[in-house]
Motif scaffolding. Structure first.
Motif, PDB file in Angstrom:
ATOM      1  N   PHE A   5      42.138  34.925  43.580  1.00 12.74           N
ATOM      2  CA  PHE A   5      41.009  35.842  43.744  1.00 12.74           C
ATOM      3  C   PHE A   5      39.838  35.444  42.854  1.00 12.74           C
ATOM      4  O   PHE A   5      38.693  35.568  43.238  1.00 12.74           O
ATOM      5  CB  PHE A   5      41.450  37.278  43.449  1.00 12.74           C
ATOM      6  CG  PHE A   5      42.209  37.889  44.597  1.00 12.74           C
ATOM      7  CD1 PHE A   5      41.527  38.305  45.735  1.00 12.74           C
ATOM      8  CD2 PHE A   5      43.578  38.035  44.547  1.00 12.74           C
ATOM      9  CE1 PHE A   5      42.214  38.864  46.791  1.00 12.74           C
ATOM     10  CE2 PHE A   5      44.269  38.574  45.609  1.00 12.74           C
ATOM     11  CZ  PHE A   5      43.596  38.995  46.737  1.00 12.74           C
ATOM     12  N   GLU A   6      40.189  34.955  41.665  1.00 13.97           N
ATOM     13  CA  GLU A   6      39.141  34.528  40.746  1.00 13.97           C
ATOM     14  C   GLU A   6      38.299  33.411  41.349  1.00 13.97           C
ATOM     15  O   GLU A   6      37.081  33.373  41.203  1.00 13.97           O
ATOM     16  CB  GLU A   6      39.762  34.060  39.431  1.00 13.97           C
ATOM     17  CG  GLU A   6      39.415  34.958  38.259  1.00 13.97           C
ATOM     18  CD  GLU A   6      40.282  34.639  37.069  1.00 13.97           C
ATOM     19  OE1 GLU A   6      40.295  33.478  36.650  1.00 13.97           O
ATOM     20  OE2 GLU A   6      40.962  35.579  36.583  1.00 13.97           O
ATOM     21  N   LEU A  17      35.911  41.929  47.682  1.00 12.86           N
ATOM     22  CA  LEU A  17      37.066  41.243  47.115  1.00 12.86           C
ATOM     23  C   LEU A  17      38.134  42.244  46.675  1.00 12.86           C
ATOM     24  O   LEU A  17      39.326  42.056  46.905  1.00 12.86           O
ATOM     25  CB  LEU A  17      36.606  40.386  45.925  1.00 12.86           C
ATOM     26  CG  LEU A  17      37.513  39.214  45.563  1.00 12.86           C
ATOM     27  CD1 LEU A  17      37.557  38.209  46.689  1.00 12.86           C
ATOM     28  CD2 LEU A  17      37.045  38.547  44.283  1.00 12.86           C
ATOM     29  N   ASP A  18      37.687  43.343  46.058  1.00 12.62           N
ATOM     30  CA  ASP A  18      38.624  44.374  45.620  1.00 12.62           C
ATOM     31  C   ASP A  18      39.379  44.963  46.795  1.00 12.62           C
ATOM     32  O   ASP A  18      40.586  45.195  46.730  1.00 12.62           O
ATOM     33  CB  ASP A  18      37.863  45.487  44.885  1.00 12.62           C
ATOM     34  CG  ASP A  18      37.416  45.018  43.508  1.00 12.62           C
ATOM     35  OD1 ASP A  18      37.907  43.949  43.073  1.00 12.62           O
ATOM     36  OD2 ASP A  18      36.578  45.698  42.896  1.00 12.62           O
ATOM     37  N   THR A  24      45.728  43.062  50.787  1.00  8.91           N
ATOM     38  CA  THR A  24      46.747  42.009  50.790  1.00  8.91           C
ATOM     39  C   THR A  24      48.007  42.480  50.078  1.00  8.91           C
ATOM     40  O   THR A  24      49.112  42.146  50.471  1.00  8.91           O
ATOM     41  CB  THR A  24      46.237  40.721  50.107  1.00  8.91           C
ATOM     42  OG1 THR A  24      45.582  41.074  48.895  1.00  8.91           O
ATOM     43  CG2 THR A  24      45.301  39.945  50.993  1.00  8.91           C
ATOM     44  N   LYS A  25      47.812  43.291  49.053  1.00 10.56           N
ATOM     45  CA  LYS A  25      48.962  43.844  48.346  1.00 10.56           C
ATOM     46  C   LYS A  25      49.743  44.784  49.267  1.00 10.56           C
ATOM     47  O   LYS A  25      50.951  44.761  49.345  1.00 10.56           O
ATOM     48  CB  LYS A  25      48.482  44.588  47.101  1.00 10.56           C
ATOM     49  CG  LYS A  25      49.465  44.480  45.923  1.00 10.56           C
ATOM     50  CD  LYS A  25      48.879  45.072  44.669  1.00 10.56           C
ATOM     51  CE  LYS A  25      48.168  44.034  43.813  1.00 10.56           C
ATOM     52  NZ  LYS A  25      47.453  44.657  42.685  1.00 10.56           N
ATOM     53  N   LYS A  35      45.184  33.179  51.114  1.00  8.13           N
ATOM     54  CA  LYS A  35      44.118  32.181  51.028  1.00  8.13           C
ATOM     55  C   LYS A  35      43.362  32.074  52.365  1.00  8.13           C
ATOM     56  O   LYS A  35      42.133  32.049  52.404  1.00  8.13           O
ATOM     57  CB  LYS A  35      44.708  30.819  50.645  1.00  8.13           C
ATOM     58  CG  LYS A  35      43.631  29.822  50.266  1.00  8.13           C
ATOM     59  CD  LYS A  35      44.229  28.567  49.672  1.00  8.13           C
ATOM     60  CE  LYS A  35      43.317  27.365  49.781  1.00  8.13           C
ATOM     61  NZ  LYS A  35      41.917  27.538  49.551  1.00  8.13           N
ATOM     62  N   SER A  36      44.124  32.073  53.446  1.00  7.06           N
ATOM     63  CA  SER A  36      43.457  31.964  54.751  1.00  7.06           C
ATOM     64  C   SER A  36      42.607  33.205  55.030  1.00  7.06           C
ATOM     65  O   SER A  36      41.513  33.120  55.599  1.00  7.06           O
ATOM     66  CB  SER A  36      44.477  31.732  55.863  1.00  7.06           C
ATOM     67  OG  SER A  36      45.231  32.901  56.073  1.00  7.06           O
ATOM     68  N   VAL A  37      43.118  34.376  54.585  1.00  2.00           N
ATOM     69  CA  VAL A  37      42.336  35.610  54.757  1.00  2.00           C
ATOM     70  C   VAL A  37      41.021  35.507  53.994  1.00  2.00           C
ATOM     71  O   VAL A  37      39.944  35.788  54.502  1.00  2.00           O
ATOM     72  CB  VAL A  37      43.144  36.843  54.298  1.00  2.00           C
ATOM     73  CG1 VAL A  37      42.233  38.057  54.140  1.00  2.00           C
ATOM     74  CG2 VAL A  37      44.251  37.158  55.289  1.00  2.00           C
ATOM     75  N   LEU A  38      41.144  35.056  52.725  1.00  2.00           N
ATOM     76  CA  LEU A  38      39.949  34.957  51.894  1.00  2.00           C
ATOM     77  C   LEU A  38      38.965  33.928  52.457  1.00  2.00           C
ATOM     78  O   LEU A  38      37.749  34.138  52.429  1.00  2.00           O
ATOM     79  CB  LEU A  38      40.336  34.597  50.455  1.00  2.00           C
ATOM     80  CG  LEU A  38      40.994  35.735  49.674  1.00  2.00           C
ATOM     81  CD1 LEU A  38      41.503  35.237  48.337  1.00  2.00           C
ATOM     82  CD2 LEU A  38      40.029  36.892  49.476  1.00  2.00           C
ATOM     83  N   ASP A  39      39.510  32.849  53.010  1.00  2.00           N
ATOM     84  CA  ASP A  39      38.636  31.860  53.636  1.00  2.00           C
ATOM     85  C   ASP A  39      37.859  32.474  54.794  1.00  2.00           C
ATOM     86  O   ASP A  39      36.674  32.232  54.976  1.00  2.00           O
ATOM     87  CB  ASP A  39      39.473  30.671  54.150  1.00  2.00           C
ATOM     88  CG  ASP A  39      39.736  29.670  53.033  1.00  2.00           C
ATOM     89  OD1 ASP A  39      38.915  29.655  52.081  1.00  2.00           O
ATOM     90  OD2 ASP A  39      40.741  28.952  53.103  1.00  2.00           O
ATOM     91  N   LYS A  40      38.579  33.263  55.560  1.00  2.00           N
ATOM     92  CA  LYS A  40      37.946  33.903  56.708  1.00  2.00           C
ATOM     93  C   LYS A  40      36.852  34.864  56.240  1.00  2.00           C
ATOM     94  O   LYS A  40      35.762  34.911  56.806  1.00  2.00           O
ATOM     95  CB  LYS A  40      38.991  34.666  57.528  1.00  2.00           C
ATOM     96  CG  LYS A  40      38.539  34.895  58.962  1.00  2.00           C
ATOM     97  CD  LYS A  40      39.722  34.946  59.895  1.00  2.00           C
ATOM     98  CE  LYS A  40      39.273  34.679  61.313  1.00  2.00           C
ATOM     99  NZ  LYS A  40      40.365  34.763  62.269  1.00  2.00           N
ATOM    100  N   ILE A  41      37.175  35.642  55.200  1.00  2.00           N
ATOM    101  CA  ILE A  41      36.172  36.563  54.638  1.00  2.00           C
ATOM    102  C   ILE A  41      34.957  35.769  54.193  1.00  2.00           C
ATOM    103  O   ILE A  41      33.817  36.148  54.458  1.00  2.00           O
ATOM    104  CB  ILE A  41      36.758  37.372  53.463  1.00  2.00           C
ATOM    105  CG1 ILE A  41      37.849  38.317  53.962  1.00  2.00           C
ATOM    106  CG2 ILE A  41      35.674  38.175  52.761  1.00  2.00           C
ATOM    107  CD1 ILE A  41      38.579  39.047  52.866  1.00  2.00           C
TER     108      ILE A  41
END
Lengths: 383, 599
Positions: A5-6, A17-18, A24-25, A35-41
């Motif tokens: 996340f950092e 991000l929060d 995700t939790k 990671k793929s979710v964050l990439d998409k975001i």
């Protein structure tokens, strides 16, 4: 996980991000999936960013203009209370955009603190206290005595007990409010006498009309009150608006109490609050009509209206006045004064915006017209 | 005291208005005062208004007294033989109400509804409607707003507008080639001459989609139907020329213009003219062909100039075919008008075959333009081999609630199969149940749907298709009258921008809001290209900022103010802006152009 996340803190704003973190939790995603979710975001967020040279102002104008054509002229009614007529739809929208000083139908929604807002009787009592009472309402009759040159106010005892007033109280209020008068008490009536000798009849008449409007109790400007149950508590709808005096009343919840008078909010709470009020009021109108305009457009408009520190309307005397270009100002509504003013002061038009470049048939510095070409000259090398 | 007004003029007071009004009415019914009088008591303003003026719309109703209609069986027996309608009016059984007197009346729709409060009885509920509205079948199954719009469209339909149209010179008229009487008809169509002047055609309609070409109110038309004459019409346009007389004995002359005439076109343009300067009938003409040749004396001649040589010069003023039109010369008239001037009128005809973009409508405000013309072999067909003339979109019906449109299709199918007219009179039509029953007896599915086959593949459509007959109107709005495009052409003198209007070959305006769209898309360079119709080269003096010029004698750029010593550069501007600068200068404002390098 925390490292992951950092890593994305640079690309994704914190609230998003929060939210991603909690979600995700919640769904117990693996590190790879996260990671793929964050990439998409990240890519989605990048796509949503506005590119340089995007004509946001005109897109905003069109985003308001198009749904505006679909708006229906239908006023909204509260069930069972026809006196609560509020300007809605296109007329109200125009009112907000023009930043009119006095809205055609000022309305307040007074929220009360939790301990006061539960019992209907208590709320009714507070509502009665808020409502403005004028001398007219505690009097049964106003008489003009031409011979004695005075105004006789016959008091209505019943009303007076309702408001817990004695005739002395009223007499004091009258003296405090009117200049150059004396008040005599006479059984069920008060006699208002002017201290000016040889008062004209027309002036006496004016005195009578003035005395009718004298404020006795309650909050000034609140013409009608209507307690209503909204979800778990009672709130008070008010016709008429006076935010400043209302906030001084002990029982009300100042944080939630609101008015639809944007200018008043600006005066009482400051320009930032006024900006938020503009956004809220526009959203209310848009939502009522079943339309959907992206909040960013509304925010841009509210920003443009309040950027100078005071509320300016979308009119020729408002934000258009702020434009730099002479030609742009002249092309909107009143060309002659602008051209004359510019010639008197010798203004220079930098041709940096849309309209002036359209007028001159030059590429508008937006989109494809924005980038320029520069030739990198190499010195000629002699053989 | 109540004020009494006669035709909006105050005439006096009365004590008992109700009694007064009652008396006036009873006297009128007795024919002792004229029947054109209407009287109305307004309780709100306490006024009695008597009207006898012209131009009020009035309608007949039966008088009701003491809860009983004055029109009895006895009258009905004799009506048409011994008794006439006008007799009933004279006897005070039927009276005419105007809009204001109707305010005082309580009119019962049917005889069974009459109470003691009622004052009048409707002759027939259909009398509430006008001619156009009552012509629409099943209109009590249609929303009123649609009826109103539908009425407007019936007036725009093509048909046989008059029987002697061949002898007339009406402007912009259309005649439908094979007009038919509607098979689902209304009672009104029997009493009005409309049945002799039909205004549409009975066609087969299928409610389905077809390749998406009938979305949003467009319709699919069968090419075979068009070839057989569906919707075919003729458009007539008259051209007329008058030999005007001017002061000084000068006058126009209808003649083939001589080559010396000012503004002579070309020999080719005059090729159809006969010796008298008028075109011959049956000439096939196109745009710019001259129909009537004419020469006129020069304009703005005054005083002594009338006798000078200038008066002998003639100017061309022939009438030619209008921009974008073509046709065949139908009829030529040479006559004289009231002032004794020679008048020539030429009527041009053009056959208009339905094409993509032409407008059609049913009688229920279901209008649409042709979206596609399908070859007959590709049209869907029923088991019996019936191919629809029109395919109509199913989405046009639910939101508009034109149930009457659907009922007419059902009725039309029953009518065409049984060979009998179906009565679709408002409030009194043949019930849907009966029509369904008849359709079942005729060997069809009672809800008028049929199994249909794809015309291109022969596959059966999964859905059953609603198909039937309906009266369709061709409306006068045709693409041929609207089609317009321009690449370059005439410009305005003042601004050098393209002129406006289709008839003059003008441009299509890209307006303020359209401009905003270009900006919103960021297409600045495209916008510049769109707006450069009036671009000009302007020489600007770098010293004074005013406009300079190119001196062709000395072959160099100069500034009229600063002379040739300063630097003068050329820039490209819109002419409109140059005009603005000039106008500012006329207002004693000094607009200065500061040039600098762009990049």
């Amino acid at each position: 996980m925390a490292d992951l996340f950092e890593q994305y803190e640079v690309f994704i704003p914190k609230p998003v991000l929060d939210r991603a973190k909690t979600l995700t939790k919640q769904y117990k995603l693996s590190e790879k999936d996260t990671k793929s979710v964050l990439d998409k975001i990240k890519t989605t967020y990048e796509d949503m960013k506005i590119a340089p040279g995007e004509a946001i102002g005109i897109v905003t104008a069109e985003s308001f203009g198009e749904p505006g054509t679909q708006m229906i002229l239908r006023s909204f009614h509260f069930a069972g209370a026809s006196e609560m007529k509020v300007t809605m739809g296109l007329p109200r929208l125009i009112e907000i955009f023009d930043a009119r000083k006095n809205p055609s139908t000022p309305v307040m929604e007074v929220y009360l603190q939790k301990k006061y807002s539960q019992s209907p009787t208590q709320v009714k009592e507070i509502a009665a206290r808020i409502k403005e009472t004028k001398l007219e309402e505690v009097a049964s009759e106003f008489l003009l005595n031409i011979i004695e040159n005075n105004v006789e106010v016959k008091l209505a005892r019943k009303k007076m007990t309702e408001f817990n007033l004695s005739s002395k109280d009223i007499a004091d209020i009258i003296v405090a409010n009117l200049k150059n008068v004396t008040v005599d008490q006479d059984r069920d009536s008060l006699i208002i006498k002017s201290t000016i000798k040889e008062i004209k009849l027309s002036e006496l008449y004016k005195l009578k009309e003035k005395s009718k409007e004298i404020h006795i109790s309650g909050v000034k400007g609140i013409a009608r009150v209507l307690p209503m149950k909204v979800e778990e508590e009672y709130i008070i709808y008010c016709v008429g608006s006076n935010l400043k005096d209302m906030l001084e009343i002990e029982e009300i919840d100042a944080a939630r109490t609101r008015t639809n008078d944007v200018a008043e909010i600006g005066d009482v709470l400051g320009v930032e609050a006024a900006r938020q009020a503009i956004v809220d009021e526009i959203l209310k109108v848009i939502g009522e009509q079943g339309l959907n305009i992206d909040i960013r457009h509304i925010m841009l408009l509210a920003d443009a209206m309040t950027a100078t520190g005071e509320i300016k309307g979308v009119t020729r005397s408002g934000i258009t006045q702020e434009k730099e270009s002479v030609l742009a100002k002249a092309s909107f509504e009143t060309p002659i004064p602008h051209l004359v003013d510019a010639s008197l002061t010798g203004e220079v038009d930098q041709l940096s915006s849309v309209i002036e470049n359209v007028m001159l048939n030059q590429p508008v510095p937006l989109g494809t017209g924005l980038p320029g070409l520069m030739a990198k000259m190499k010195p000629k090398v002699e053989k | 005291m109540t004020d009494v007004y006669l035709n909006e003029n105050y005439i006096g007071d009365i004590e008992n208005p109700k009694e007064f009004v009652r008396k006036v009415r009873s006297e009128r019914r007795k024919s002792s005062i004229p029947g054109i009088i209407n009287v109305y008591f307004d309780e709100n303003s306490n006024e009695v208004r008597i009207e006898s003026s012209k131009g009020r719309a009035r309608r007949p109703v039966i008088v009701v007294e003491n809860g009983k209609s004055l029109l009895t069986e006895k009258h009905m027996e004799k009506l048409g033989t011994e008794l006439k309608f006008s007799d009933l009016v004279k006897q005070g059984i039927i009276e005419y109400l105007d809009a204001s007197e109707e305010e005082n009346a309580l009119v019962a729709l049917y005889e069974k509804d009459i109470t003691t409060k009622h004052t009048h009885l409707e002759i027939s509920p259909i009398a509430m409607l006008g001619i156009c509205a009552s012509l629409m079948p099943y209109s009590n199954f249609c929303s009123s707003s649609r009826l109103i719009k539908g009425n407007k469209m019936q007036k725009q339909s093509l048909g046989l507008y008059t029987a002697n149209y061949l002898l007339r010179m009406d402007t912009d008229t259309n005649v439908l080639h094979y007009p038919q009487v509607p098979i689902v008809r209304s009672f009104t169509s029997e009493i009005f001459p409309q049945s002799r002047y039909p205004y549409g055609q009975n066609i087969v309609i299928a409610i389905m989609s077809y390749e998406g070409y009938n979305m949003q109110d467009s319709i699919i038309v069968n090419k075979g139907s068009i070839d057989r004459g569906f919707g075919r019409s003729t458009y007539f346009r008259p051209y007329s020329v008058e030999e005007l007389r001017y002061s000084g004995g000068l006058k126009d002359e209808i003649i083939i213009p001589d080559k010396e005439v000012k503004g002579y076109r070309s020999e080719k343009d005059y090729r159809y003219l006969e010796e008298d300067g008028i075109i011959f009938p049956e000439a096939k003409i196109k745009e710019s062909d001259v129909i009537i040749g004419k020469i006129s004396p020069p304009r703005f001649l005054g005083g002594m100039e009338e006798f000078s040589i200038a008066a002998n010069i003639r100017r061309e003023s022939s009438v030619s075919v209008k921009h974008g039109e073509k046709g065949v010369v139908d009829f030529v008239v040479v006559t004289e008008n009231e002032e004794g001037n020679k008048l020539v009128q030429v009527r041009v005809r053009e056959t208009r075959i339905p094409e993509i973009g032409d407008k059609f409508a049913s009688r229920h405000e279901q209008k649409g333009v042709i979206g596609l013309i399908v070859p007959e072999e590709d049209m869907p067909f029923t088991a019996a081999g019936i191919k629809p003339d029109i395919i109509f979109s199913p989405f046009s019906v639910p939101s508009r609630m034109t149930v009457s449109h659907m009922l007419e299709i059902l009725g039309g199918k029953v009518a065409s199969l049984s060979g009998k007219y179906i009565d679709g009179t408002v409030f009194d039509s043949k019930p849907e149940d009966e029509m369904r029953k008849e359709l079942l007896e005729l060997g069809f599915r009672e809800n008028s749907t049929e199994t249909m086959y794809n015309g291109m593949t022969g596959e059966v459509y999964k859905a059953k298709i609603y198909i039937g007959n309906i009266y369709y109107l061709r409306l006068r709005h045709m693409v041929a009258n609207r089609l317009h495009s321009r690449a370059s052409g005439k410009v305005q003198l003042l601004t050098r921008q393209p002129i406006e209007g289709r008839a003059r070959g003008g441009g299509l305006r890209l307006g303020e809001m359209e401009k905003d769209c270009f900006v919103a898309h960021g297409a600045s360079l495209l916008l510049k290209e769109r707006f450069d119709s009036d671009k000009t080269l302007v020489y600007v003096c770098e010293n004074c900022g005013l406009m300079g010029m190119y001196d062709h004698f000395k072959q160099r750029k100069t500034c009229p103010k600063c002379g040739s010593s300063t630097e003068v550069n050329a820039i490209e501007l819109s002419y409109a802006f140059k005009l603005l600068l000039d106008e500012l200068k006329a207002l004693c404002i000094y607009p200065r152009l500061n040039l600098k390098n762009k990049y």
